[in-house]
Design a protein around this motif. Structure first.
Motif, PDB file in Angstrom:
ATOM      1  N   TYR A 298       0.821  -1.207   0.000  1.00 16.81           N
ATOM      2  CA  TYR A 298       0.000   0.000   0.000  1.00 16.81           C
ATOM      3  C   TYR A 298       0.858   1.260   0.000  1.00 16.81           C
ATOM      4  O   TYR A 298       0.495   2.269  -0.619  1.00 16.81           O
ATOM      5  CB  TYR A 298      -0.951  -0.029   1.200  1.00 16.81           C
ATOM      6  CG  TYR A 298      -1.892  -1.207   1.157  1.00 16.81           C
ATOM      7  CD1 TYR A 298      -2.958  -1.232   0.262  1.00 16.81           C
ATOM      8  CD2 TYR A 298      -1.682  -2.329   1.962  1.00 16.81           C
ATOM      9  CE1 TYR A 298      -3.819  -2.329   0.185  1.00 16.81           C
ATOM     10  CE2 TYR A 298      -2.529  -3.426   1.905  1.00 16.81           C
ATOM     11  CZ  TYR A 298      -3.589  -3.415   1.009  1.00 16.81           C
ATOM     12  OH  TYR A 298      -4.414  -4.497   0.932  1.00 16.81           O
ATOM     13  N   GLN A 299       2.000   1.205   0.644  1.00 13.04           N
ATOM     14  CA  GLN A 299       2.932   2.332   0.585  1.00 13.04           C
ATOM     15  C   GLN A 299       3.499   2.495  -0.824  1.00 13.04           C
ATOM     16  O   GLN A 299       3.732   3.624  -1.280  1.00 13.04           O
ATOM     17  CB  GLN A 299       4.067   2.121   1.593  1.00 13.04           C
ATOM     18  CG  GLN A 299       3.632   2.229   3.044  1.00 13.04           C
ATOM     19  CD  GLN A 299       4.713   1.771   4.004  1.00 13.04           C
ATOM     20  OE1 GLN A 299       5.599   0.979   3.652  1.00 13.04           O
ATOM     21  NE2 GLN A 299       4.649   2.257   5.244  1.00 13.04           N
ATOM     22  N   LEU A 301       1.894   1.777  -3.595  1.00  9.11           N
ATOM     23  CA  LEU A 301       0.835   2.427  -4.360  1.00  9.11           C
ATOM     24  C   LEU A 301       0.865   3.938  -4.147  1.00  9.11           C
ATOM     25  O   LEU A 301       0.783   4.732  -5.091  1.00  9.11           O
ATOM     26  CB  LEU A 301      -0.533   1.868  -3.961  1.00  9.11           C
ATOM     27  CG  LEU A 301      -0.933   0.507  -4.517  1.00  9.11           C
ATOM     28  CD1 LEU A 301      -2.241   0.043  -3.877  1.00  9.11           C
ATOM     29  CD2 LEU A 301      -1.090   0.561  -6.025  1.00  9.11           C
TER      30      LEU A 301
END
Length: 335
Positions: A298-299, A301
């Protein structure tokens, strides 16, 4: 070859590809995440083959002066991307064995040299005119790819991106041959063929999801020979050869599927004319930042979105040529 008008649909596809390139680079530290791993497999099956295909289509290899000028400009861009990486790692290895973004730039130069020196100089006028010899040129590129895959060079196979240049050459050649035959870059086919292609593409993506893993990734990278892969992953050579053929077929199918089915809004397509500048900026920062920060999925992204937004804002105020070729722009050099 006639001068081609700018195709905004292709610009849109190029911008989509640069988004995927950036995402593919920042996500590498997070490949232990199953979602990231599978997305990585899907992205790499088509995004670089399609980039190479488009580059081949728009390569004006008959104009030797422009070809040489383009080669020097790409060499400058290559140095702009790789020198910061050399400082970051404290070594010239990234310059000699370019990974991430650098390999594509040096491969483009290599492909231009192949056309300029080997085809235009050594083979003769018949091939220079490209009359009826498309099949021979494509066979030549495929044989070169097979040679690179079978060549047992662990230490020097990636010197100046040699293996990747050879193994991606068929896609460059396919794009080039479509142009010299006067065919549009986006094939005009019947609805029936489009349906078949769509189903085949879904099968290819399903294959990537099912067999996602490091072996598939390396096969998609085109940067390792079959002997090295066999020793590294303890795999049968025959199986690796079969998998390589399947990856090539999958790349061809998905490349043409993206060409025919992707049609982005014109507001996005406008950014596609500056993809080389995007490529340079993400090439300098995406890998370094993601590796240094050790981002999770997620980081990664979030980092990808940040790099793309900041680059887009920057390019509204700075000429893209100043980013891709800062030295020749400042000093007003003409190659």
């Amino acid at each position: 070859m006639a001068v081609l008008e700018r195709d905004y649909r292709i610009d849109g596809i190029k911008w989509l590809l640069i988004v995927l390139v950036t995402f593919g680079h920042v996500i590498e530290p997070a490949l232990s995440n199953p979602i990231a791993n599978k997305l990585y497999s899907i992205i790499y099956i088509f995004h670089m083959p399609l980039f190479v295909f488009i580059s081949g289509y728009y390569a004006n290899v008959k104009d030797k002066e422009k070809l040489i000028s383009k080669g020097f400009m790409l060499l400058e861009t290559f140095l702009v991307v790789m020198i910061p990486l050399c400082f970051y790692y404290g070594s010239i290895i990234p310059l000699l064995n370019p990974e991430n973004s650098g390999w594509y730039l040096i491969s483009l130069i290599t492909w231009y040299i192949i056309f300029l020196l080997i085809i235009n100089k050594l083979v003769g006028k018949i091939v220079v005119q490209y009359n009826g010899c498309g099949g021979q040129l494509l066979i030549f590129s495929c044989l070169l790819a097979v040679f690179a895959y079978m060549l047992p060079l662990k230490q020097f196979g990636n010197l100046l991106s040699f293996q990747r240049s050879c193994m991606f050459l068929p896609f460059f050649m396919m794009g080039f041959l479509r142009r010299v035959k006067g065919l549009p870059i986006i094939p005009d086919v019947s609805k029936c063929i489009k349906l078949v292609l769509a189903i085949a593409s879904l099968v290819c993506f399903a294959f990537c999801l099912i067999y996602s893993g490091r072996i598939l990734h390396v096969l998609e990278f085109n940067n390792a020979n079959v002997w090295h892969m066999s020793n590294l992953y303890n795999q049968n050579i025959g199986m690796l050869l079969v998998l390589k053929v399947l990856v090539y077929i999958g790349s061809i199918i998905t490349t043409f599927a993206v060409l025919m089915f992707v049609n982005l809004p014109k507001s996005i397509c406008a950014y596609g004319s500056k993809t080389l500048a995007y490529y340079v900026i993400q090439g300098m920062f995406a890998h370094i930042l993601s590796t240094y920060l050790q981002v999770n999925f997620y980081q990664a992204l979030f980092l990808c979105v940040c790099i793309l937004i900041l680059t887009t804002v920057l390019l509204r105020f700075v000429d893209s040529k100043f980013i891709t070729n800062p030295f020749s722009t400042l000093l007003k050099w003409k190659y």
